[in-house]
Motif scaffolding. Structure first.
Motif, PDB file in Angstrom:
ATOM      1  N   ASP A  70       0.699  -1.565   0.466  1.00  0.00           N
ATOM      2  CA  ASP A  70       0.205   0.312  -0.259  1.00  0.00           C
ATOM      3  C   ASP A  70       0.438   1.069  -0.108  1.00  0.00           C
ATOM      4  OD1 ASP A  70      -2.563  -1.392   0.705  1.00  0.00           O
ATOM      5  OD2 ASP A  70      -2.055  -2.165   1.816  1.00  0.00           O
ATOM      6  N   ALA A  71       2.054   1.279   0.286  1.00  0.00           N
ATOM      7  CA  ALA A  71       2.911   2.137   0.757  1.00  0.00           C
ATOM      8  C   ALA A  71       4.564   2.146  -0.093  1.00  0.00           C
ATOM      9  CB  ALA A  71       2.458   3.139   1.841  1.00  0.00           C
ATOM     10  N   CYS A  72       5.011   2.788   0.113  1.00  0.00           N
ATOM     11  CA  CYS A  72       7.175   2.311  -0.124  1.00  0.00           C
ATOM     12  C   CYS A  72       7.642   3.534   0.912  1.00  0.00           C
ATOM     13  CB  CYS A  72       7.396   2.683  -1.495  1.00  0.00           C
ATOM     14  SG  CYS A  72       7.275   3.569  -1.810  1.00  0.00           S
ATOM     15  N   THR A  73       8.857   3.376   1.818  1.00  0.00           N
ATOM     16  CA  THR A  73       9.391   4.433   2.675  1.00  0.00           C
ATOM     17  C   THR A  73      10.853   4.310   1.465  1.00  0.00           C
ATOM     18  OG1 THR A  73       7.966   4.050   4.224  1.00  0.00           O
ATOM     19  CG2 THR A  73      10.353   5.187   4.368  1.00  0.00           C
ATOM     20  N   VAL A  74      10.821   5.198   0.856  1.00  0.00           N
ATOM     21  CA  VAL A  74      12.118   5.830   0.699  1.00  0.00           C
ATOM     22  C   VAL A  74      13.057   6.177   1.562  1.00  0.00           C
ATOM     23  CG1 VAL A  74      13.598   6.827  -1.551  1.00  0.00           C
ATOM     24  CG2 VAL A  74      11.167   7.015  -1.534  1.00  0.00           C
ATOM     25  N   PHE A  75      14.578   5.850   1.928  1.00  0.00           N
ATOM     26  CA  PHE A  75      15.064   6.337   2.669  1.00  0.00           C
ATOM     27  C   PHE A  75      16.600   6.600   2.776  1.00  0.00           C
ATOM     28  CE2 PHE A  75      17.628   4.539   6.250  1.00  0.00           C
ATOM     29  CZ  PHE A  75      17.868   5.418   7.753  1.00  0.00           C
ATOM     30  N   VAL A  76      16.955   7.772   2.897  1.00  0.00           N
ATOM     31  CA  VAL A  76      18.514   7.828   2.201  1.00  0.00           C
ATOM     32  C   VAL A  76      19.766   7.551   3.713  1.00  0.00           C
ATOM     33  CG1 VAL A  76      18.889  10.441   2.648  1.00  0.00           C
ATOM     34  CG2 VAL A  76      20.272   9.225   0.640  1.00  0.00           C
ATOM     35  N   ARG A  77      20.800   6.835   3.381  1.00  0.00           N
ATOM     36  CA  ARG A  77      21.111   5.790   4.517  1.00  0.00           C
ATOM     37  C   ARG A  77      22.270   6.723   4.645  1.00  0.00           C
ATOM     38  NH1 ARG A  77      21.179  -0.287   4.721  1.00  0.00           N
ATOM     39  NH2 ARG A  77      23.454   0.025   3.848  1.00  0.00           N
ATOM     40  N   HIS A  78      22.137   7.837   5.056  1.00  0.00           N
ATOM     41  CA  HIS A  78      23.591   9.339   5.268  1.00  0.00           C
ATOM     42  C   HIS A  78      22.783  10.126   5.791  1.00  0.00           C
ATOM     43  CE1 HIS A  78      25.623   6.409   2.222  1.00  0.00           C
ATOM     44  NE2 HIS A  78      24.289   6.766   1.473  1.00  0.00           N
ATOM     45  N   THR A  79      23.540   9.959   6.440  1.00  0.00           N
ATOM     46  CA  THR A  79      23.386  11.607   7.105  1.00  0.00           C
ATOM     47  C   THR A  79      23.727  12.717   6.645  1.00  0.00           C
ATOM     48  OG1 THR A  79      25.384  11.412   8.742  1.00  0.00           O
ATOM     49  CG2 THR A  79      24.162  10.429   9.297  1.00  0.00           C
ATOM     50  N   THR A  80      24.356  12.989   5.422  1.00  0.00           N
ATOM     51  CA  THR A  80      24.842  14.407   5.239  1.00  0.00           C
ATOM     52  C   THR A  80      23.594  14.164   4.051  1.00  0.00           C
ATOM     53  OG1 THR A  80      26.852  14.063   4.041  1.00  0.00           O
ATOM     54  CG2 THR A  80      26.774  14.860   6.501  1.00  0.00           C
ATOM     55  N   ALA A  81      22.546  13.708   4.108  1.00  0.00           N
ATOM     56  CA  ALA A  81      21.814  13.989   2.372  1.00  0.00           C
ATOM     57  C   ALA A  81      20.520  14.050   2.885  1.00  0.00           C
ATOM     58  CB  ALA A  81      21.725  12.750   1.760  1.00  0.00           C
ATOM     59  N   GLY A  82      18.719  13.930   2.599  1.00  0.00           N
ATOM     60  CA  GLY A  82      18.014  13.910   2.108  1.00  0.00           C
ATOM     61  C   GLY A  82      17.513  13.434   1.144  1.00  0.00           C
ATOM     62  N   VAL A  83      16.115  12.976   1.626  1.00  0.00           N
ATOM     63  CA  VAL A  83      14.547  13.235   0.375  1.00  0.00           C
ATOM     64  C   VAL A  83      13.915  13.812   0.663  1.00  0.00           C
ATOM     65  CG1 VAL A  83      13.642  10.918  -0.760  1.00  0.00           C
ATOM     66  CG2 VAL A  83      15.708  10.261   0.450  1.00  0.00           C
ATOM     67  N   VAL A  84      13.281  14.540   0.033  1.00  0.00           N
ATOM     68  CA  VAL A  84      11.972  15.084  -0.009  1.00  0.00           C
ATOM     69  C   VAL A  84      10.993  14.928  -1.380  1.00  0.00           C
ATOM     70  CG1 VAL A  84      12.742  16.765   1.148  1.00  0.00           C
ATOM     71  CG2 VAL A  84      13.012  16.855  -1.619  1.00  0.00           C
ATOM     72  N   CYS A  85       9.699  15.246  -1.340  1.00  0.00           N
ATOM     73  CA  CYS A  85       8.775  15.178  -2.870  1.00  0.00           C
ATOM     74  C   CYS A  85       8.353  16.487  -3.073  1.00  0.00           C
ATOM     75  CB  CYS A  85       7.500  14.429  -1.710  1.00  0.00           C
ATOM     76  SG  CYS A  85       6.346  13.884  -3.152  1.00  0.00           S
ATOM     77  N   ASN A  86       8.752  17.129  -4.487  1.00  0.00           N
ATOM     78  CA  ASN A  86       8.654  18.165  -4.545  1.00  0.00           C
ATOM     79  C   ASN A  86       8.843  18.335  -5.736  1.00  0.00           C
ATOM     80  OD1 ASN A  86       8.307  21.064  -4.616  1.00  0.00           O
ATOM     81  ND2 ASN A  86       8.877  21.169  -2.579  1.00  0.00           N
ATOM     82  N   GLU A  87       8.905  19.487  -6.129  1.00  0.00           N
ATOM     83  CA  GLU A  87       8.071  19.974  -8.132  1.00  0.00           C
ATOM     84  C   GLU A  87       9.779  19.467  -8.734  1.00  0.00           C
ATOM     85  OE1 GLU A  87       6.651  22.185 -11.528  1.00  0.00           O
ATOM     86  OE2 GLU A  87       6.691  22.483  -9.375  1.00  0.00           O
ATOM     87  N   ASN A  88      10.152  18.564  -9.616  1.00  0.00           N
ATOM     88  CA  ASN A  88      11.121  19.001 -10.234  1.00  0.00           C
ATOM     89  C   ASN A  88      11.925  19.759 -11.617  1.00  0.00           C
ATOM     90  OD1 ASN A  88      13.745  18.222 -11.331  1.00  0.00           O
ATOM     91  ND2 ASN A  88      12.923  16.243 -12.845  1.00  0.00           N
ATOM     92  N   GLU A  89      12.075  21.199 -11.110  1.00  0.00           N
ATOM     93  CA  GLU A  89      11.385  22.541 -11.974  1.00  0.00           C
ATOM     94  C   GLU A  89      12.742  22.352 -11.673  1.00  0.00           C
ATOM     95  OE1 GLU A  89      11.493  25.926 -14.178  1.00  0.00           O
ATOM     96  OE2 GLU A  89      11.164  25.082 -11.441  1.00  0.00           O
ATOM     97  N   ARG A  90      13.561  22.923 -12.750  1.00  0.00           N
ATOM     98  CA  ARG A  90      14.900  23.859 -12.620  1.00  0.00           C
ATOM     99  C   ARG A  90      15.284  24.653 -11.867  1.00  0.00           C
ATOM    100  NH1 ARG A  90      16.838  27.417 -15.674  1.00  0.00           N
ATOM    101  NH2 ARG A  90      14.854  27.532 -17.214  1.00  0.00           N
ATOM    102  N   ARG A  91      14.401  25.674 -12.247  1.00  0.00           N
ATOM    103  CA  ARG A  91      14.371  26.619 -11.284  1.00  0.00           C
ATOM    104  C   ARG A  91      14.893  26.653 -10.265  1.00  0.00           C
ATOM    105  NH1 ARG A  91      11.716  29.312 -15.774  1.00  0.00           N
ATOM    106  NH2 ARG A  91      10.869  27.592 -15.654  1.00  0.00           N
ATOM    107  N   LEU A  92      13.657  25.831  -9.675  1.00  0.00           N
ATOM    108  CA  LEU A  92      12.931  24.847  -8.822  1.00  0.00           C
ATOM    109  C   LEU A  92      14.466  24.672  -8.054  1.00  0.00           C
ATOM    110  CD1 LEU A  92      11.429  25.760  -5.870  1.00  0.00           C
ATOM    111  CD2 LEU A  92      10.129  23.272  -6.764  1.00  0.00           C
TER     112      LEU A  92
END
Length: 132
Positions: free
Chosen positions: A36-58
């Motif tokens: 029903d869902a997935c969790t996306v996890f980055v295995r590092h303390t100096t990187a993050g994961v977010v959900c947002n728009e993939n627009e070059r200026r943003l």
């Protein structure tokens, strides 16, 4: 429930990479249509994961926001390895995001993408995708 992983090569100290397609492939590998869902996890303390728009200026604005919100220097941790700013930027972002699945597919909005935000690159980052 299943888990899949993939690596992302980043190109700069602050760098935003769209990983949506790779997450979708990982969901296919990990789950089938039962999850029903997935969790996306980055295995590092100096990187993050977010959900947002993939627009070059943003994407550029995200990098600028992080750079201006957290100065490069002046932190206690810098005495150890000089990357306190990277840890603090990643702290603001978070290391995971959970996305609903519909019929085994990412159920994202029209403009939503999954973004890996590098704060201490260039590096190779490992992303885990857990379906549940």
């Amino acid at each position: 429930m299943g888990t899949a992983r993939f690596d992302v090569e980043t190109d700069a100290r602050l760098d935003v990479s769209d990983v949506t397609d790779r997450v979708a492939d990982a969901v296919d590998d990990a789950a089938g249509t039962d999850a029903d869902a997935c969790t996306v996890f980055v295995r590092h303390t100096t990187a993050g994961v977010v959900c947002n728009e993939n627009e070059r200026r943003l994407l550029s604005d995200i990098e600028e926001l992080l750079a201006s919100a957290v100065p490069d220097e002046g932190w206690s941790h810098d005495e150890l390895d000089g990357n306190a700013d990277s840890h603090l930027r990643a702290l603001l972002l978070g290391n995971s995001v959970t996305v609903p699945l519909a019929d085994g597919e990412l159920d994202l909005g029209t403009w939503q993408s999954l973004l890996l935000v590098e704060c201490d690159g260039p590096r190779t980052r490992t992303v885990s995708v857990v379906t549940h």
